[in-house]
Design a protein around this motif. Sequence first.
Motif, PDB file in Angstrom:
ATOM      1  N   ASN A   1      71.849  -3.894  30.798  1.00  0.00           N
ATOM      2  CA  ASN A   1      71.769  -3.641  29.352  1.00  0.00           C
ATOM      3  C   ASN A   1      70.337  -3.796  28.842  1.00  0.00           C
ATOM      4  OD1 ASN A   1      74.675  -3.340  28.243  1.00  0.00           O
ATOM      5  ND2 ASN A   1      74.772  -4.988  29.752  1.00  0.00           N
ATOM      6  N   GLU A   2      69.397  -3.360  29.661  1.00  0.00           N
ATOM      7  CA  GLU A   2      67.980  -3.474  29.312  1.00  0.00           C
ATOM      8  C   GLU A   2      67.696  -2.778  27.979  1.00  0.00           C
ATOM      9  OE1 GLU A   2      63.634  -2.387  31.170  1.00  0.00           O
ATOM     10  OE2 GLU A   2      65.364  -2.502  32.500  1.00  0.00           O
ATOM     11  N   GLY A   3      66.919  -3.433  27.158  1.00  0.00           N
ATOM     12  CA  GLY A   3      66.554  -2.870  25.861  1.00  0.00           C
ATOM     13  C   GLY A   3      67.505  -3.253  24.742  1.00  0.00           C
ATOM     14  N   LYS A   4      68.623  -3.870  25.093  1.00  0.00           N
ATOM     15  CA  LYS A   4      69.580  -4.302  24.071  1.00  0.00           C
ATOM     16  C   LYS A   4      69.458  -5.802  23.848  1.00  0.00           C
ATOM     17  CE  LYS A   4      73.214  -0.864  24.613  1.00  0.00           C
ATOM     18  NZ  LYS A   4      74.665  -0.684  24.740  1.00  0.00           N
ATOM     19  N   VAL A   5      69.824  -6.226  22.664  1.00  0.00           N
ATOM     20  CA  VAL A   5      69.935  -7.646  22.376  1.00  0.00           C
ATOM     21  C   VAL A   5      71.245  -8.114  22.983  1.00  0.00           C
ATOM     22  CG1 VAL A   5      70.262  -9.335  20.531  1.00  0.00           C
ATOM     23  CG2 VAL A   5      68.574  -7.506  20.279  1.00  0.00           C
ATOM     24  N   ILE A   6      71.175  -9.175  23.786  1.00  0.00           N
ATOM     25  CA  ILE A   6      72.367  -9.663  24.481  1.00  0.00           C
ATOM     26  C   ILE A   6      72.721 -11.045  23.953  1.00  0.00           C
ATOM     27  CG2 ILE A   6      73.382 -10.264  26.702  1.00  0.00           C
ATOM     28  CD1 ILE A   6      71.293  -8.378  27.986  1.00  0.00           C
ATOM     29  N   LEU A   7      73.978 -11.194  23.587  1.00  0.00           N
ATOM     30  CA  LEU A   7      74.481 -12.482  23.133  1.00  0.00           C
ATOM     31  C   LEU A   7      75.460 -13.041  24.146  1.00  0.00           C
ATOM     32  CD1 LEU A   7      73.332 -11.365  20.439  1.00  0.00           C
ATOM     33  CD2 LEU A   7      75.251 -12.449  19.311  1.00  0.00           C
ATOM     34  N   SER A   8      75.382 -14.350  24.352  1.00  0.00           N
ATOM     35  CA  SER A   8      76.404 -15.030  25.143  1.00  0.00           C
ATOM     36  C   SER A   8      77.638 -15.185  24.258  1.00  0.00           C
ATOM     37  CB  SER A   8      75.900 -16.402  25.587  1.00  0.00           C
ATOM     38  OG  SER A   8      75.793 -17.264  24.451  1.00  0.00           O
TER      39      SER A   8
END
Length: 165
Positions: free
Chosen positions: A98-105
Amino acid sequence: MKLGLYKGDKLSNAQYHAAEGFFSSSQFKIANEDIELFHKKYITKEIVDKEGNPAFDIGTYFHTAILEPHLLDKECVVMPGDIKTRRGEKWNVFKAANEGKVILSANDYLKAQNLIAAAKDSPVLTDLLKGGESELSLFHEFKGLKCKVRADYINLEQGYIVDLK
């Protein structure tokens, strides 16, 4: 980047942050407090922030959900399952996919949902987010310094700016 005003639908958040040679108020604040740190981070790029800050990612998710909900799925993603930390093999594999996206746990997502619910339940905020435009960017030169500003929400007719925190 040329000087001028850009609407959110014409300039993405990533494009705003990637604008070379323009500095934000946060960057000018660092320069005011520690010019050597500013120089190493923003001029020579000797210091690079390698990992995103969870608080910033929660804030980005919150901002996107409130101000640009049509971009939420495109720009942000939540780690599936019960992964609660931002480390380990599963996190790294998901991050790479998911490169380039903001990732949330999962924990970050719950915090963001609480912020979103509180904002949507606020009659004051709901009222303020009417009749204006979100995510306007201004690139300007002031006293020889190239500045950039990205306002969360501006209502020019009523004469106010909303800054979500």
